[in-house]
Enzyme design. Structure first.
Site, PDB file in Angstrom:
ATOM      1  N   HIS A 146     101.667   1.465   1.870  1.00 44.75           N
ATOM      2  CA  HIS A 146     100.425   1.298   1.107  1.00 44.75           C
ATOM      3  C   HIS A 146      99.665   0.031   1.492  1.00 44.75           C
ATOM      4  O   HIS A 146      98.890  -0.505   0.698  1.00 44.75           O
ATOM      5  CB  HIS A 146     100.725   1.324  -0.399  1.00 44.75           C
ATOM      6  CG  HIS A 146     101.184   2.672  -0.882  1.00 44.75           C
ATOM      7  ND1 HIS A 146     101.779   2.887  -2.114  1.00 44.75           N
ATOM      8  CD2 HIS A 146     101.119   3.888  -0.287  1.00 44.75           C
ATOM      9  CE1 HIS A 146     102.067   4.178  -2.246  1.00 44.75           C
ATOM     10  NE2 HIS A 146     101.694   4.803  -1.147  1.00 44.75           N
ATOM     11  N   GLN A 160     106.555   0.964  -0.667  1.00 46.89           N
ATOM     12  CA  GLN A 160     105.227   1.252  -1.203  1.00 46.89           C
ATOM     13  C   GLN A 160     104.583  -0.037  -1.693  1.00 46.89           C
ATOM     14  O   GLN A 160     103.431  -0.039  -2.103  1.00 46.89           O
ATOM     15  CB  GLN A 160     105.341   2.232  -2.374  1.00 46.89           C
ATOM     16  CG  GLN A 160     105.910   3.578  -1.994  1.00 46.89           C
ATOM     17  CD  GLN A 160     106.317   4.367  -3.227  1.00 46.89           C
ATOM     18  OE1 GLN A 160     105.504   5.062  -3.835  1.00 46.89           O
ATOM     19  NE2 GLN A 160     107.564   4.256  -3.617  1.00 46.89           N
ATOM     20  N   ARG A 184      96.138 -10.836  -8.012  1.00 49.57           N
ATOM     21  CA  ARG A 184      97.454 -10.291  -7.635  1.00 49.57           C
ATOM     22  C   ARG A 184      98.052 -11.064  -6.445  1.00 49.57           C
ATOM     23  O   ARG A 184      99.243 -11.325  -6.401  1.00 49.57           O
ATOM     24  CB  ARG A 184      97.341  -8.799  -7.330  1.00 49.57           C
ATOM     25  CG  ARG A 184      97.099  -7.993  -8.612  1.00 49.57           C
ATOM     26  CD  ARG A 184      97.001  -6.506  -8.342  1.00 49.57           C
ATOM     27  NE  ARG A 184      98.182  -5.984  -7.686  1.00 49.57           N
ATOM     28  CZ  ARG A 184      98.234  -4.827  -7.025  1.00 49.57           C
ATOM     29  NH1 ARG A 184      97.163  -4.066  -6.932  1.00 49.57           N
ATOM     30  NH2 ARG A 184      99.346  -4.418  -6.470  1.00 49.57           N
TER      31      ARG A 184
END
Ligand code: OAD
Length: 261
Positions: A122, A104, A73
């Site tokens: 987050h 987020q 990622r």
């Protein structure tokens, strides 16, 4: 109200607002080529099991699987660019001094677009830390070919202080939000008079409680999302559009000197 009125109306509301907060979710980065979580076709949680990848237990059980997935990622975000929506938000912040972003998202695309004030609820893909002593771990770079391989297995590096294993800097299921970020997000939302909610399904708490918090203290709340969400019936206005379509159109009205009705 007809959909073609939204850019003008939102520009007017932005002009009237003293303090603006923009709450963003994965849809904000979708047009940069970063997958959302819950899209039925290519959302991450429709392709991967969150309980195998996004919990502290999963990490304890298989560090190479979990670290490898986050490195994949990281590599994808590295290769992506901010989209027209990110750039328009950064330009809006230069026109409105009291505009902050509460996101987020664990990517860095708001920052790379030039937004000066971003609260990450987050955590972040690029702030790994030690699983044992929590000290930040600097200097990790994903290998170039990592973005081709979502099944990548890679053991995490070790901490220079305590030799513990390094974990991704993101919030996992079952973990609490970073205290300072959550406190700061609530403070800003309590003080704002306009909250824009962009690209979130509005089902992950406590972030999803922020729109209702804003409404309860009298702020206008506007959603920008191509589909109906859990929040759509609660907000003052729902504009069915993508972030990269909608935000540059709002910006063009705001930068424009023409009076708005
Ligand atoms: P979701 O994947 O749940 O929702 C993404 C939302 O973006 C959906 O409502 C889409 O309709 C919308 N969307 C898709 N493309 C868009 C576009 N181009 N412009 C605007 N909106 C678009 O993602 P989040 O709501 O961000 O948590 O998910 C919340 C949290 O759940 C994430 O932060 C993550 C996940 O588990 C952690 O990793 C802790």
């Amino acid at each position: 109200m007809q959909s073609h009125d939204w850019p003008r109306t939102l520009a007017q509301w932005l002009k009237e607002a003293r303090s603006v907060v923009v709450l963003t979710g994965a849809g904000m980065s979708a047009e940069s080529g970063i997958a959302t979580f819950r899209d039925s076709q290519n959302g991450l949680w429709s392709q991967f099991k969150s309980e195998k990848l996004a919990t502290a237990d999963a990490y304890r059980q298989d560090k190479a699987l979990v670290w490898g997935w986050y490195v994949w990622r990281m590599a994808m975000v590295h290769a992506a660019q901010p989209n027209a929506g990110h750039l328009a938000l950064a330009a809006l912040a230069s026109l409105k001094s009291d505009l902050s972003i509460v996101t987020q998202n664990v990517d860095d695309l708001h920052e790379r677009a030039g937004s000066p004030d971003v609260v990450h609820l987050h955590g972040g893909l690029f702030t790994p830390r030690c699983f044992a002593c929590s000290r930040p771990h600097k200097g990790f770079e994903p290998p170039d070919d990592a973005r081709e391989n979502p099944q990548l297995r890679l053991m995490p590096p070790r901490c220079g202080h305590c030799d513990g294993y390094i974990r991704p800097g993101v919030v996992w299921f079952g973990e609490t939000l970073p205290e300072t970020a959550w406190k700061e997000a609530r403070r800003r939302v309590r003080e704002c008079d306009l909250l824009l909610v962009i690209g979130t399904s509005g089902i992950v708490y406590p972030a999803a409680s922020l729109p209702m918090m804003a409404k309860a203290q009298g702020a206008r709340v506007v959603e920008i999302n191509p589909v109906t969400t859990e929040l759509s019936t609660e907000v003052d206005a729902s504009w069915r559009a993508t972030a990269a379509e909608a935000l540059p159109r709002v910006l063009s009205f705001l930068s424009d000197d023409r009076p708005t009705p």
